[in-house]
Scaffold this active site. Sequence first.
Site, mmCIF file in Angstrom:
data_model
loop_
_atom_site.group_PDB
_atom_site.id
_atom_site.type_symbol
_atom_site.label_atom_id
_atom_site.label_comp_id
_atom_site.label_asym_id
_atom_site.label_seq_id
_atom_site.Cartn_x
_atom_site.Cartn_y
_atom_site.Cartn_z
ATOM 1 N N LYS A 1 -49.848 -10.773 0.782
ATOM 2 C CA LYS A 1 -48.806 -11.920 0.694
ATOM 3 C C LYS A 1 -49.111 -12.694 -0.474
ATOM 4 O O LYS A 1 -48.231 -13.188 -1.277
ATOM 5 C CB LYS A 1 -48.760 -12.902 1.828
ATOM 6 C CG LYS A 1 -48.203 -12.119 3.166
ATOM 7 C CD LYS A 1 -46.616 -12.149 3.447
ATOM 8 C CE LYS A 1 -46.080 -11.762 4.591
ATOM 9 N NZ LYS A 1 -46.391 -10.352 4.958
ATOM 10 N N LYS B 1 -46.237 1.626 4.297
ATOM 11 C CA LYS B 1 -45.902 1.408 5.541
ATOM 12 C C LYS B 1 -44.431 1.004 5.812
ATOM 13 O O LYS B 1 -43.950 0.315 5.032
ATOM 14 C CB LYS B 1 -46.777 0.110 6.108
ATOM 15 C CG LYS B 1 -46.723 0.100 7.684
ATOM 16 C CD LYS B 1 -47.511 -1.371 7.975
ATOM 17 C CE LYS B 1 -46.506 -2.459 8.252
ATOM 18 N NZ LYS B 1 -45.781 -2.381 9.418
ATOM 19 N N LYS C 1 -40.535 -3.786 9.616
ATOM 20 C CA LYS C 1 -39.441 -4.508 10.075
ATOM 21 C C LYS C 1 -39.036 -5.331 9.079
ATOM 22 O O LYS C 1 -37.613 -5.328 8.727
ATOM 23 C CB LYS C 1 -39.439 -5.212 11.290
ATOM 24 C CG LYS C 1 -39.503 -4.510 12.609
ATOM 25 C CD LYS C 1 -39.611 -5.297 13.792
ATOM 26 C CE LYS C 1 -40.926 -5.390 14.484
ATOM 27 N NZ LYS C 1 -41.647 -6.329 14.213
HETATM 28 P P1 ATP Z 1 -43.060 -6.987 10.358
HETATM 29 O O1 ATP Z 1 -42.914 -6.338 9.159
HETATM 30 O O2 ATP Z 1 -42.295 -8.133 10.893
HETATM 31 O O3 ATP Z 1 -44.674 -7.316 10.291
HETATM 32 P P2 ATP Z 1 -43.546 -4.468 11.589
HETATM 33 O O4 ATP Z 1 -42.798 -3.359 11.659
HETATM 34 O O5 ATP Z 1 -45.085 -4.581 10.905
HETATM 35 O O6 ATP Z 1 -42.888 -5.713 11.695
HETATM 36 P P3 ATP Z 1 -45.073 -5.412 13.848
HETATM 37 O O7 ATP Z 1 -44.369 -6.305 15.059
HETATM 38 O O8 ATP Z 1 -46.087 -6.384 12.955
HETATM 39 O O9 ATP Z 1 -44.108 -4.426 13.166
HETATM 40 O O10 ATP Z 1 -46.146 -4.531 14.671
HETATM 41 C C1 ATP Z 1 -45.866 -3.858 16.203
HETATM 42 C C2 ATP Z 1 -46.535 -2.815 16.335
HETATM 43 O O11 ATP Z 1 -46.194 -1.681 15.428
HETATM 44 C C3 ATP Z 1 -48.196 -2.713 15.921
HETATM 45 O O12 ATP Z 1 -48.691 -2.140 16.866
HETATM 46 C C4 ATP Z 1 -48.171 -2.196 14.447
HETATM 47 O O13 ATP Z 1 -49.590 -1.706 14.446
HETATM 48 C C5 ATP Z 1 -47.163 -1.076 15.014
HETATM 49 N N1 ATP Z 1 -46.472 -0.409 13.570
HETATM 50 C C6 ATP Z 1 -45.821 -1.102 12.691
HETATM 51 N N2 ATP Z 1 -45.404 -0.543 11.692
HETATM 52 C C7 ATP Z 1 -46.189 0.712 11.829
HETATM 53 C C8 ATP Z 1 -46.115 1.872 10.871
HETATM 54 N N3 ATP Z 1 -45.503 2.016 9.834
HETATM 55 N N4 ATP Z 1 -46.967 2.703 11.537
HETATM 56 C C9 ATP Z 1 -47.479 2.886 12.591
HETATM 57 N N5 ATP Z 1 -47.349 1.481 13.206
HETATM 58 C C10 ATP Z 1 -46.740 0.682 12.968
HETATM 59 MG MG MG Z 2 -46.103 -5.991 10.913
#
Ligand code: ATP
Ligand code: MG
Length: 353
Positions: free
Chosen positions: A116, A204, A207
Amino acid sequence: MAEKNEIILSGIRPTGRLHYGNYFGAIQHFLKLQEEGYRCYYFIADYHALTTIVERVDFYQQTIDMLRTYVACGLDPDRSIIYRQSDLPCTAELTLLLGMVTNIGHLERGTTYKDKLSKLPERRDGTEGNPLSYGLLGYPVLMAADILIVKADIVPVGDDQRQHVEMAMDIAQKFNARFGETLKVPAPVARNALRLPGLDGSEKMGKSENNTLDLLDDPKTVLKKLKGVQTSTDPLPLESESTDPDVVIPQMPASVGALYRILHLLAPEEVYLDFVGKYRRGEKFYGTLKTTLAEYVSAFNAPIIERFHAPDNTEEYVKEFLRENAIKVTPVALDTVEACRKAMGIGHSLYRA
Ligand code: ATP
Ligand code: MG
């Protein structure tokens, strides 16, 4: 091999709709562990969602929708303790206590924080200083509190969270070394934890990244998203005969690799192998790959979408189980907080006693 009496803890931020990274990195493990009869705590990390906001977001509604998706995926609030992080406010108290054994330099080396920081626009107006919040810097301490407060043994998360779990282990060890054995140190993230790339080829799917394939995407959206994936770059040669996705996929252009990764997760092995063969022979097949993949994705999503809209999967239902489960998790959590207070010397809370 895990024991059935081991404790599982994992959370997801209510920052958008659940995507394939969330499902295959986290939720599929939640389901398996729930089926195997472990004591599972799965929460919606609404405090964590606040670490990246700049204006008001309706996290309450997003939490409800995410929990309806949890239920649609098969998570069962009668078997797993599914709760909202902010319904366990003693997590914030534990975060404060753990902050006293957390080194600032350690937090500044956190990958999320560094990432960030590196993306901040250059300051051209002469002002100085770091506009990132104390809350964001302290994210790993809050996550350590989530894990340690329920005395978790195993934390099923995706590979992107590996470093944060290591920080939680470190914080617990430091606390124990300084104040006596108080906190249970969780196990590190599994070596084979997944990191699903984004549809834009970034490392990655996330969300907050606008590069996701979502569990609630209808067939039209799925096709549109997959057709939009960049496949015009020339195939890169595959250097080995291996068909192992961990070997083959990194040798492909990143966005093509994302398609193969999802294909490998959803399709039978022979379909995946057939497309690896096509790639190796340099055939023109990206159109077929996308339509084939779209069919697998839509078939996977269909029952989840149906259960999401089921007449009994309502906000009222979610609110009711959130309330019941907050009541179940609170004594476990307070027990940890009280133990830490005592270990550090401020003694038990007098009003809770
Ligand atoms: P944000 O972008 O808001 O951080 P995010 O998609 O990274 O959202 P999180 O809520 O941070 O989702 O993570 C929720 C779970 O999903 C965690 O266990 C994280 O490791 C897993 N996760 C998120 N993105 C991935 C990905 N691309 N591949 C595997 N696991 C993921
Ligand atoms: Mg995340």
